[in-house]
Scaffold this active site. Structure first.
Site, PDB file in Angstrom:
ATOM      1  N   ALA A 174      -4.003  -7.268   1.700  1.00 19.73           N
ATOM      2  CA  ALA A 174      -4.978  -6.529   2.322  1.00 19.73           C
ATOM      3  C   ALA A 174      -4.209  -5.830   3.709  1.00 19.73           C
ATOM      4  O   ALA A 174      -3.383  -6.198   4.211  1.00 19.73           O
ATOM      5  CB  ALA A 174      -6.064  -7.483   2.673  1.00 19.73           C
ATOM      6  N   CYS A 175      -4.828  -4.815   4.330  1.00 22.17           N
ATOM      7  CA  CYS A 175      -4.379  -4.009   5.274  1.00 22.17           C
ATOM      8  C   CYS A 175      -4.094  -5.152   6.499  1.00 22.17           C
ATOM      9  O   CYS A 175      -4.856  -6.159   6.724  1.00 22.17           O
ATOM     10  CB  CYS A 175      -5.308  -2.632   5.844  1.00 22.17           C
ATOM     11  SG  CYS A 175      -6.504  -3.461   6.867  1.00 22.17           S
TER      12      CYS A 175
END
Length: 267
Positions: A174-175
């Site tokens: 995930a970012c």
């Protein structure tokens, strides 16, 4: 439906589309979706990857290599979330602000190139967690073909393995903005700290890694399967020492290990 019935449904749904832009991060889901769409639609598919401080260089390079290897049309855009009003304050709907800006930019590309549809790679399991970004998906009328075919993460991994995709066993990602507790200010400098900290652990052979930024404290999440490997006095000393040079006076290991959406536990 069994696994291959879902896959056939996915391909049937994709074949009904005239042309398609796919938000492509290089992760497990978007890579599988892109490959399936390209197999069905060929050059009517355009992959769009957004670069930002929240997106590690290693992930970007893998995305570029994949599209080059498979001859897929690929466009790279700048989508700096920190410039989006309110994003750096890290509200609970942070992901919505990011996705909203991303789809606005992809929509502009689609219109300029005469591409009929936009798609993203969320799967059916994503409905079980807090995902404000899915609101932006709905608002921008972005298609979610993997969800429409009722595909789970594990099913996508299984099909990816059959297709010989390098991402079939790639750790979830995930970012980097997801590494901060809601309400804690996100800055370029803090994102760089997290990126370097995670890269250090990856370089030491850990696969599923998160370094959560809690001010002076770096909270490490690794998979339960890798926990024993981490419990080495020399390694822990090395990790703590390096993290201190990054700006973390204290380093802690989360005893629960890695889990998706751990920052949502406080909501």
């Amino acid at each position: 439906m069994d696994l291959h019935e879902k896959f056939e449904l996915l391909k049937k749904n994709l074949s009904a589309l005239d042309s398609l832009c796919i938000a492509f991060s290089g992760g497990v889901d978007s890579t599988f979706l892109l490959k399936a769409a390209h197999d069905v639609l060929g050059d009517k598919v355009l992959a769009v990857t957004a670069r930002s401080f929240s997106y590690p260089e290693r992930e970007f390079k893998e995305a570029v290599e994949f599209t080059k290897k498979h001859g897929i049309l690929h466009e790279v855009i700048l989508s700096e979330e920190l410039d989006v009003e309110g994003f750096s304050d890290n509200p609970a709907n942070r992901c919505y602000l990011c996705k909203n800006e991303l789809f606005e930019k992809i929509d502009k590309i689609a219109k300029e190139k005469g591409i009929a549809y936009i798609a993203e790679g969320s799967n059916i399991d994503d409905l079980g967690d807090y995902r404000p970004g899915l609101t932006a998906v709905s608002e921008h009328k972005v298609l979610s073909p993997l969800r429409e075919a009722q595909l789970t993460k594990e099913e996508i991994r299984s099909l990816s393995k059959e297709l010989d995709l390098p991402t079939w066993n790639k750790p979830a990602f995930a970012c980097l903005s997801s590494r901060f507790p809601y309400g804690q200010k996100i800055t370029k400098e803090k994102l760089e700290m997290v990126d370097k900290a995670e890269q250090f652990l990856l370089d030491h052979g850990f696969r599923q890694v998160r370094v959560r930024h809690h001010g002076d404290i770096a909270r490490i999440e690794i998979s339960q399967a890798e926990m024993e490997k981490f419990l080495n006095l020399e390694l822990m000393k090395e990790v703590g020492g390096y993290f201190k040079t990054l700006g973390f006076p204290y380093t802690a290991l989360d005893l629960k290990g890695y889990r998706t959406g751990s920052m949502n536990e406080t909501l």
